[in-house]
Scaffold this active site. Structure first.
Site, short mmCIF file in Angstrom:
data_model
loop_
_atom_site.label_atom_id
_atom_site.label_comp_id
_atom_site.label_asym_id
_atom_site.label_seq_id
_atom_site.Cartn_x
_atom_site.Cartn_y
_atom_site.Cartn_z
N ASP A 85 12.51 44.60 59.08
CA ASP A 85 12.94 43.27 58.34
C ASP A 85 11.46 42.73 57.96
O ASP A 85 10.46 42.71 58.54
CB ASP A 85 13.47 42.11 59.34
CG ASP A 85 14.90 42.73 59.57
OD1 ASP A 85 15.67 42.71 58.60
OD2 ASP A 85 15.26 43.21 60.64
N GLU A 144 28.11 40.45 58.28
CA GLU A 144 26.99 41.21 59.20
C GLU A 144 26.60 40.08 60.15
O GLU A 144 26.01 39.11 59.70
CB GLU A 144 25.86 41.97 58.36
CG GLU A 144 26.50 43.21 57.49
CD GLU A 144 25.27 43.77 56.78
OE1 GLU A 144 25.54 44.78 56.26
OE2 GLU A 144 24.15 43.00 56.60
#
EC number: 4.2.1.20
Length: 257
Positions: A55, A44
């Site tokens: 995040d 990824e």
């Protein structure tokens, strides 16, 4: 057959995440190669964004570092092209919706041409009937990119039924509440949640968010069809470790070895 489908044929894939451009173009590509040598089966690549709300601090700082290196949409394409010179590893773009929305459908075709196999949009709304995200799913199909979709412990049945119509390649199960980051162990209901998802999905179910060591990776693979390690790798890049050290670290996490 898509490269992602092939990756699941004979193994439970070890999936690694890096923020594209973190540490600069050359370092980013070198670290991607290091993860491949370390046993990562699917990679990824994060598209750096100024407001990465899903995040935690580790990956937020990686987005900042990548943006400071002037990483942009062209850089992401060049990273994929560089990897494709020597590797056939499946590539997934991990992005927030806004950067791709601004680039338009033509950029999805550029991603495919550069070597990407799938796109995961962490904050993309799932269409109930017709809403702003539905054309985006159609654009992914037209670009021949798999849409990778997220499910969480709190995802309700009606949403899972919608996701089932859209997701291809694998379902990304967010195994921890909150943002990305390093956790010491899996949640207590991990196996129960995976079993619940299997009632809805025939595609592989991959677990991510929080897996950072061999013990948690091994525990996850007892129930999931693959694992994602992200923050643990990104934390190493923040320390500017060598690609050789990153390879060794990846091998230390992989419970299949």
């Amino acid at each position: 057959m898509n490269r992602i489908e092939t990756a699941f044929k004979n193994t439970k894939p070890f999936i690694g995440y890096l923020t594209g451009g973190d540490g600069g173009f050359d370092y980013s590509v070198a670290c991607a190669h290091a993860l491949i040598r370390g046993g990562v089966d699917i990679l990824e690549i994060g598209f750096p964004f100024s407001d990465p709300v899903a995040d935690g601090p580790i990956i937020q700082k990686a987005h900042t570092r990548a943006l400071e290196e002037k990483t942009d949409s062209t850089t992401i394409l060049e990273i994929a092209k560089a990897l494709r010179e020597t590797s056939n590893i499946p590539l997934v773009l991990f992005s927030y919706y806004n950067p791709l929305l601004q680039k338009g459908p033509q950029y999805l075709h550029q991603l495919k041409a550069a070597g990407f196999d799938a796109v995961l949009i962490v904050d993309l709304p799932i269409p109930q009937h017709a809403n702003e995200s539905e054309p985006f799913f159609q654009a992914l199909i037209e670009a021949k990119l798999f849409p990778i979709v997220l499910a969480t412990p709190s995802t309700r049945e009606e949403r899972l039924l919608q996701i089932r119509k859209l997701a291809k390649g694998f379902l990304y199960y967010v195994s921890q509440k909150g943002t990305t980051g390093i956790r010491s162990k899996l949640s207590d209901d991990f196996s129960t949640q995976i079993a619940r998802l299997r009632c809805y999905f025939q595609i592989p179910i991959v677990a991510g968010f929080g897996i950072a060591n061999r013990a948690s990776a091994a525990a996850a693979l007892k129930h999931a069809d693959g694992i994602v390690v992200g923050s643990a790798f990104v934390e190493k890049l923040e320390k500017k470790i060598s690609p050789e050290e990153l390879t060794t670290f990846a091998q230390s996490i992989d419970p299949r070895q």
